[in-house]
Design a protein around this motif. Structure first.
Motif, PDB file in Angstrom:
ATOM      1  N   MET A   1     -12.490  15.320  66.783  1.00  5.62           N
ATOM      2  CA  MET A   1     -11.820  14.799  65.624  1.00  5.62           C
ATOM      3  C   MET A   1     -10.321  14.770  65.936  1.00  5.62           C
ATOM      4  SD  MET A   1     -11.723  16.412  61.755  1.00  5.62           S
ATOM      5  CE  MET A   1     -13.481  16.381  61.609  1.00  5.62           C
ATOM      6  N   PRO A   2      -9.663  13.665  65.672  1.00  2.00           N
ATOM      7  CA  PRO A   2      -8.218  13.595  65.926  1.00  2.00           C
ATOM      8  C   PRO A   2      -7.461  14.677  65.126  1.00  2.00           C
ATOM      9  CG  PRO A   2      -9.097  11.430  65.400  1.00  2.00           C
ATOM     10  CD  PRO A   2     -10.195  12.416  65.146  1.00  2.00           C
ATOM     11  N   ARG A   3      -6.406  15.173  65.702  1.00  2.00           N
ATOM     12  CA  ARG A   3      -5.642  16.265  65.104  1.00  2.00           C
ATOM     13  C   ARG A   3      -5.200  15.968  63.673  1.00  2.00           C
ATOM     14  NH1 ARG A   3      -0.178  19.112  67.428  1.00  2.00           N
ATOM     15  NH2 ARG A   3       0.042  20.544  65.683  1.00  2.00           N
ATOM     16  N   GLU A   4      -4.666  14.773  63.440  1.00  3.16           N
ATOM     17  CA  GLU A   4      -4.176  14.430  62.101  1.00  3.16           C
ATOM     18  C   GLU A   4      -5.299  14.467  61.063  1.00  3.16           C
ATOM     19  OE1 GLU A   4      -3.652  12.343  64.817  1.00  3.16           O
ATOM     20  OE2 GLU A   4      -1.663  13.159  65.238  1.00  3.16           O
ATOM     21  N   LEU A   5      -6.462  13.973  61.430  1.00  6.32           N
ATOM     22  CA  LEU A   5      -7.604  13.986  60.512  1.00  6.32           C
ATOM     23  C   LEU A   5      -8.080  15.413  60.267  1.00  6.32           C
ATOM     24  CD1 LEU A   5      -9.650  12.448  58.841  1.00  6.32           C
ATOM     25  CD2 LEU A   5     -11.001  12.107  60.920  1.00  6.32           C
ATOM     26  N   ARG A   6      -8.119  16.211  61.325  1.00  6.35           N
ATOM     27  CA  ARG A   6      -8.531  17.605  61.191  1.00  6.35           C
ATOM     28  C   ARG A   6      -7.568  18.367  60.270  1.00  6.35           C
ATOM     29  NH1 ARG A   6      -8.636  18.777  66.263  1.00  6.35           N
ATOM     30  NH2 ARG A   6      -6.606  19.770  66.355  1.00  6.35           N
ATOM     31  N   GLU A   7      -6.275  18.142  60.412  1.00  5.56           N
ATOM     32  CA  GLU A   7      -5.292  18.812  59.559  1.00  5.56           C
ATOM     33  C   GLU A   7      -5.432  18.358  58.104  1.00  5.56           C
ATOM     34  OE1 GLU A   7      -1.557  18.036  61.484  1.00  5.56           O
ATOM     35  OE2 GLU A   7      -1.921  19.586  62.998  1.00  5.56           O
ATOM     36  N   ARG A   8      -5.700  17.084  57.900  1.00  3.48           N
ATOM     37  CA  ARG A   8      -5.900  16.579  56.530  1.00  3.48           C
ATOM     38  C   ARG A   8      -7.157  17.197  55.910  1.00  3.48           C
ATOM     39  NH1 ARG A   8      -4.119  12.819  53.030  1.00  3.48           N
ATOM     40  NH2 ARG A   8      -5.633  11.655  51.813  1.00  3.48           N
ATOM     41  N   LEU A   9      -8.202  17.314  56.698  1.00  2.00           N
ATOM     42  CA  LEU A   9      -9.430  17.931  56.217  1.00  2.00           C
ATOM     43  C   LEU A   9      -9.171  19.363  55.757  1.00  2.00           C
ATOM     44  CD1 LEU A   9     -12.516  17.849  55.849  1.00  2.00           C
ATOM     45  CD2 LEU A   9     -12.711  18.582  58.222  1.00  2.00           C
ATOM     46  N   TRP A  10      -8.422  20.132  56.532  1.00  2.00           N
ATOM     47  CA  TRP A  10      -8.123  21.511  56.139  1.00  2.00           C
ATOM     48  C   TRP A  10      -7.236  21.556  54.903  1.00  2.00           C
ATOM     49  CZ3 TRP A  10     -11.308  25.003  57.079  1.00  2.00           C
ATOM     50  CH2 TRP A  10     -12.038  25.014  58.272  1.00  2.00           C
ATOM     51  N   ASP A  11      -6.327  20.600  54.752  1.00  2.00           N
ATOM     52  CA  ASP A  11      -5.523  20.520  53.527  1.00  2.00           C
ATOM     53  C   ASP A  11      -6.425  20.298  52.312  1.00  2.00           C
ATOM     54  OD1 ASP A  11      -3.157  20.857  54.956  1.00  2.00           O
ATOM     55  OD2 ASP A  11      -2.681  18.711  54.988  1.00  2.00           O
ATOM     56  N   ILE A  12      -7.393  19.409  52.459  1.00  2.00           N
ATOM     57  CA  ILE A  12      -8.335  19.127  51.373  1.00  2.00           C
ATOM     58  C   ILE A  12      -9.180  20.363  51.086  1.00  2.00           C
ATOM     59  CG2 ILE A  12     -10.375  17.770  50.738  1.00  2.00           C
ATOM     60  CD1 ILE A  12      -9.008  15.442  52.344  1.00  2.00           C
ATOM     61  N   TYR A  13      -9.661  21.008  52.128  1.00  2.00           N
ATOM     62  CA  TYR A  13     -10.444  22.235  51.938  1.00  2.00           C
ATOM     63  C   TYR A  13      -9.631  23.269  51.162  1.00  2.00           C
ATOM     64  CZ  TYR A  13     -12.197  26.866  52.790  1.00  2.00           C
ATOM     65  OH  TYR A  13     -12.609  28.148  52.601  1.00  2.00           O
ATOM     66  N   TYR A  14      -8.369  23.461  51.524  1.00  2.00           N
ATOM     67  CA  TYR A  14      -7.536  24.455  50.853  1.00  2.00           C
ATOM     68  C   TYR A  14      -7.403  24.131  49.356  1.00  2.00           C
ATOM     69  CZ  TYR A  14      -3.682  27.173  49.183  1.00  2.00           C
ATOM     70  OH  TYR A  14      -2.907  27.999  48.423  1.00  2.00           O
ATOM     71  N   ILE A  15      -7.181  22.863  49.037  1.00  2.00           N
ATOM     72  CA  ILE A  15      -7.052  22.457  47.636  1.00  2.00           C
ATOM     73  C   ILE A  15      -8.339  22.763  46.871  1.00  2.00           C
ATOM     74  CG2 ILE A  15      -6.954  20.422  46.123  1.00  2.00           C
ATOM     75  CD1 ILE A  15      -4.790  19.332  48.068  1.00  2.00           C
ATOM     76  N   ILE A  16      -9.468  22.409  47.437  1.00  2.00           N
ATOM     77  CA  ILE A  16     -10.741  22.652  46.761  1.00  2.00           C
ATOM     78  C   ILE A  16     -10.974  24.147  46.575  1.00  2.00           C
ATOM     79  CG2 ILE A  16     -13.256  22.458  46.989  1.00  2.00           C
ATOM     80  CD1 ILE A  16     -12.671  19.712  48.344  1.00  2.00           C
ATOM     81  N   GLU A  17     -10.735  24.928  47.606  1.00  2.00           N
ATOM     82  CA  GLU A  17     -10.916  26.378  47.492  1.00  2.00           C
ATOM     83  C   GLU A  17      -9.966  26.955  46.436  1.00  2.00           C
ATOM     84  OE1 GLU A  17     -10.622  30.554  49.978  1.00  2.00           O
ATOM     85  OE2 GLU A  17      -9.950  28.707  50.947  1.00  2.00           O
ATOM     86  N   HIS A  18      -8.722  26.549  46.459  1.00  2.00           N
ATOM     87  CA  HIS A  18      -7.723  27.048  45.515  1.00  2.00           C
ATOM     88  C   HIS A  18      -8.134  26.727  44.073  1.00  2.00           C
ATOM     89  CE1 HIS A  18      -3.776  28.155  44.005  1.00  2.00           C
ATOM     90  NE2 HIS A  18      -3.754  27.007  43.347  1.00  2.00           N
ATOM     91  N   GLU A  19      -8.498  25.484  43.821  1.00  2.00           N
ATOM     92  CA  GLU A  19      -8.901  25.092  42.474  1.00  2.00           C
ATOM     93  C   GLU A  19     -10.189  25.792  42.045  1.00  2.00           C
ATOM     94  OE1 GLU A  19      -7.210  23.471  40.210  1.00  2.00           O
ATOM     95  OE2 GLU A  19      -5.558  23.126  41.610  1.00  2.00           O
ATOM     96  N   MET A  20     -11.100  25.995  42.985  1.00  2.00           N
ATOM     97  CA  MET A  20     -12.349  26.681  42.687  1.00  2.00           C
ATOM     98  C   MET A  20     -12.077  28.123  42.275  1.00  2.00           C
ATOM     99  SD  MET A  20     -15.698  26.677  45.156  1.00  2.00           S
ATOM    100  CE  MET A  20     -16.022  24.921  45.033  1.00  2.00           C
ATOM    101  N   ARG A  21     -11.162  28.779  42.983  1.00  2.00           N
ATOM    102  CA  ARG A  21     -10.816  30.165  42.642  1.00  2.00           C
ATOM    103  C   ARG A  21     -10.183  30.241  41.254  1.00  2.00           C
ATOM    104  NH1 ARG A  21     -11.346  33.809  46.655  1.00  2.00           N
ATOM    105  NH2 ARG A  21     -11.391  33.026  48.785  1.00  2.00           N
ATOM    106  N   LEU A  22      -9.282  29.328  40.948  1.00  2.00           N
ATOM    107  CA  LEU A  22      -8.614  29.343  39.655  1.00  2.00           C
ATOM    108  C   LEU A  22      -9.561  29.013  38.509  1.00  2.00           C
ATOM    109  CD1 LEU A  22      -5.245  27.527  40.450  1.00  2.00           C
ATOM    110  CD2 LEU A  22      -5.600  29.966  40.078  1.00  2.00           C
ATOM    111  N   TYR A  23     -10.409  28.027  38.717  1.00  2.00           N
ATOM    112  CA  TYR A  23     -11.243  27.516  37.626  1.00  2.00           C
ATOM    113  C   TYR A  23     -12.496  28.362  37.369  1.00  2.00           C
ATOM    114  CZ  TYR A  23     -13.374  24.071  34.546  1.00  2.00           C
ATOM    115  OH  TYR A  23     -13.933  23.445  33.468  1.00  2.00           O
ATOM    116  N   TYR A  24     -13.207  28.699  38.438  1.00  2.00           N
ATOM    117  CA  TYR A  24     -14.476  29.403  38.276  1.00  2.00           C
ATOM    118  C   TYR A  24     -14.359  30.924  38.385  1.00  2.00           C
ATOM    119  CZ  TYR A  24     -16.791  24.886  38.556  1.00  2.00           C
ATOM    120  OH  TYR A  24     -17.204  23.615  38.318  1.00  2.00           O
TER     121      TYR A  24
END
Length: 89
Positions: A1-24
Motif C-alpha cells: 500500500m502506498p505510504r500516503e494511502l496507509r497514513e490516511r487509513l490510520w488517520d481514519i482509523y484514529y477518528i473512528i476509534e476516538h468517536e467510538m470511545r466518546l460515543y459508546y
C-alpha cells in the motif's frame, strides 16, 4: 500500500476509534486487520463491553454468554464520524 494511502487509513482509523470511545464508552476497543480471506485488506474496529457476548475473548471466538447491550442510536455515531472525517478532506 502506498505510504500516503496507509497514513490516511490510520488517520481514519484514529477518528473512528476516538468517536467510538466518546460515543459508546466501551471497556476497550479491538482492532483487527485481515487480508487472508479476502483479496484486499480490511479493518475491523470494535467497541467491546464487559457484558458483550464474547468479552474478553475475540468476537470470532467462542460465545461466553448472551450479550446484554443497551447502546445509543448508531445514526448519531455515523453522523459524528462523517463530520470528523470531513476534516481530513
Amino acid at each position: 500500500m502506498p505510504r500516503e494511502l496507509r497514513e490516511r487509513l490510520w488517520d481514519i482509523y484514529y477518528i473512528i476509534e476516538h468517536e467510538m470511545r466518546l460515543y459508546y464508552r466501551p471497556t476497550k476497543i479491538n482492532m483487527a486487520s485481515f487480508a487472508n480471506m479476502l483479496p484486499r485488506v480490511h479493518i475491523h474496529v470494535m467497541a467491546r463491553f464487559e457484558n458483550d457476548s464474547h468479552f474478553p475473548n475475540p468476537m470470532w471466538g467462542e460465545q461466553l454468554r448472551e450479550g446484554n447491550l443497551d447502546l445509543p442510536d448508531s445514526e448519531m455515531f455515523y453522523k459524528r464520524v462523517a463530520e470528523a472525517l470531513e476534516t481530513l478532506a
